[in-house]
Design a protein around this motif. Structure first.
Motif, short mmCIF file in Angstrom:
data_model
loop_
_atom_site.label_atom_id
_atom_site.label_comp_id
_atom_site.label_asym_id
_atom_site.label_seq_id
_atom_site.Cartn_x
_atom_site.Cartn_y
_atom_site.Cartn_z
N ALA A 131 0.84 -1.06 0.18
CA ALA A 131 0.01 -0.50 0.07
C ALA A 131 1.01 1.08 -0.45
O ALA A 131 2.35 0.64 0.40
CB ALA A 131 -1.00 -0.39 1.09
N ALA A 132 0.96 2.25 -0.62
CA ALA A 132 1.22 3.57 -0.63
C ALA A 132 1.22 4.15 0.81
O ALA A 132 0.43 3.94 1.17
CB ALA A 132 0.85 4.67 -1.39
N GLY A 133 1.93 4.86 1.42
CA GLY A 133 2.59 5.62 2.52
C GLY A 133 3.00 4.73 3.42
O GLY A 133 3.23 3.02 2.98
N SER A 134 4.48 5.04 4.33
CA SER A 134 4.45 4.51 5.31
C SER A 134 6.27 3.22 4.37
O SER A 134 6.53 2.11 4.64
CB SER A 134 3.92 3.25 5.73
N GLY A 135 6.85 4.00 3.11
CA GLY A 135 7.51 3.51 2.34
C GLY A 135 7.23 2.09 1.69
O GLY A 135 7.63 2.17 0.39
N GLY A 136 5.62 2.13 1.51
CA GLY A 136 5.13 1.39 0.70
C GLY A 136 4.47 2.09 -1.75
O GLY A 136 5.37 2.72 -1.81
N GLY A 137 3.25 1.66 -1.76
CA GLY A 137 2.98 2.21 -2.76
C GLY A 137 3.98 1.19 -4.01
O GLY A 137 4.39 1.71 -4.78
N ARG A 138 4.57 -0.30 -3.82
CA ARG A 138 5.67 -0.29 -4.50
C ARG A 138 5.22 -1.80 -4.53
O ARG A 138 4.61 -2.77 -3.82
CB ARG A 138 7.73 -0.48 -4.54
N ILE A 139 5.40 -2.59 -6.15
CA ILE A 139 6.16 -4.07 -5.74
C ILE A 139 6.66 -4.39 -5.56
O ILE A 139 7.48 -4.27 -6.73
CB ILE A 139 4.83 -4.33 -6.93
N VAL A 140 7.04 -5.51 -5.25
CA VAL A 140 7.97 -5.95 -4.00
C VAL A 140 7.94 -7.55 -4.68
O VAL A 140 7.31 -8.28 -4.29
CB VAL A 140 8.45 -5.74 -3.34
N GLY A 141 9.13 -8.00 -4.74
CA GLY A 141 9.01 -9.90 -5.05
C GLY A 141 9.74 -9.98 -3.45
O GLY A 141 11.02 -9.36 -2.89
N CYS A 142 9.31 -10.96 -2.67
CA CYS A 142 9.41 -10.80 -0.92
C CYS A 142 9.62 -13.23 -1.01
O CYS A 142 9.11 -13.20 -1.92
CB CYS A 142 8.01 -10.78 -0.38
N LEU A 143 10.33 -13.79 -0.06
CA LEU A 143 10.66 -14.58 0.50
C LEU A 143 9.57 -14.77 2.24
O LEU A 143 9.48 -13.62 2.19
CB LEU A 143 11.90 -15.03 1.18
N GLU A 144 9.11 -15.80 2.43
CA GLU A 144 8.37 -16.23 3.24
C GLU A 144 8.57 -15.29 4.21
O GLU A 144 7.64 -15.08 5.36
CB GLU A 144 7.64 -17.35 3.40
N GLU A 145 9.57 -15.73 5.11
CA GLU A 145 10.12 -15.12 5.88
C GLU A 145 10.44 -13.23 5.90
O GLU A 145 10.88 -12.87 6.63
CB GLU A 145 11.96 -15.40 6.72
N GLU A 146 9.85 -13.06 5.09
CA GLU A 146 9.80 -11.01 4.85
C GLU A 146 8.65 -10.89 5.10
O GLU A 146 8.19 -9.65 5.12
CB GLU A 146 10.00 -10.81 3.25
N LEU A 147 7.44 -11.90 5.42
CA LEU A 147 6.58 -11.47 5.44
C LEU A 147 5.19 -12.23 6.57
O LEU A 147 6.21 -13.32 6.83
CB LEU A 147 5.45 -12.32 3.89
N ALA A 148 4.00 -11.69 6.92
CA ALA A 148 3.15 -12.06 7.98
C ALA A 148 2.12 -12.10 7.74
O ALA A 148 1.63 -10.96 6.71
CB ALA A 148 4.00 -11.44 9.04
N ALA A 149 1.32 -12.83 8.20
CA ALA A 149 -0.27 -12.61 7.62
C ALA A 149 -1.04 -11.80 8.91
O ALA A 149 -0.66 -11.35 9.97
CB ALA A 149 -0.81 -13.62 7.96
N PRO A 150 -1.65 -10.36 8.40
CA PRO A 150 -1.83 -9.13 9.61
C PRO A 150 -3.17 -10.24 10.50
O PRO A 150 -3.36 -11.28 10.01
CB PRO A 150 -2.77 -8.38 8.40
#
Length: 83
Positions: A64-83
């Protein structure tokens, strides 16, 4: 040959960045090693791929835009979390 590891996250699933994500050179409009998405920024999985050599899922996330967002990024599982 190893079987492909099943992905933890699915297309369309909301996620948050579990860690700060820095440019590894894949975003030419951003300086190398600059922060591209801050930890805690919300996003959505827009594609799930697989890295053949490492046998791991790779996620394309639209943050999402804001807070450094607004980008499409390739990620690994350990870089993500379920909200």
């Amino acid at each position: 040959m190893l079987e492909a590891r099943e992905p933890r996250y699915q297309w369309g699933q909301p996620v948050t960045a579990a860690v700060d994500l820095f440019n590894d050179g894949s975003h030419p409009e951003v300086p190398q090693d600059a922060l591209i998405v801050a930890a805690g920024c919300r996003g959505e999985i827009v594609q799930v791929g697989h890295h053949e050599e490492a046998n791991i899922p790779v996620y394309i996330v639209e943050f999402a835009a804001g807070s450094g967002g607004g980008r499409i990024v390739g990620c690994l599982e350990e870089e993500l979390a379920a909200p």
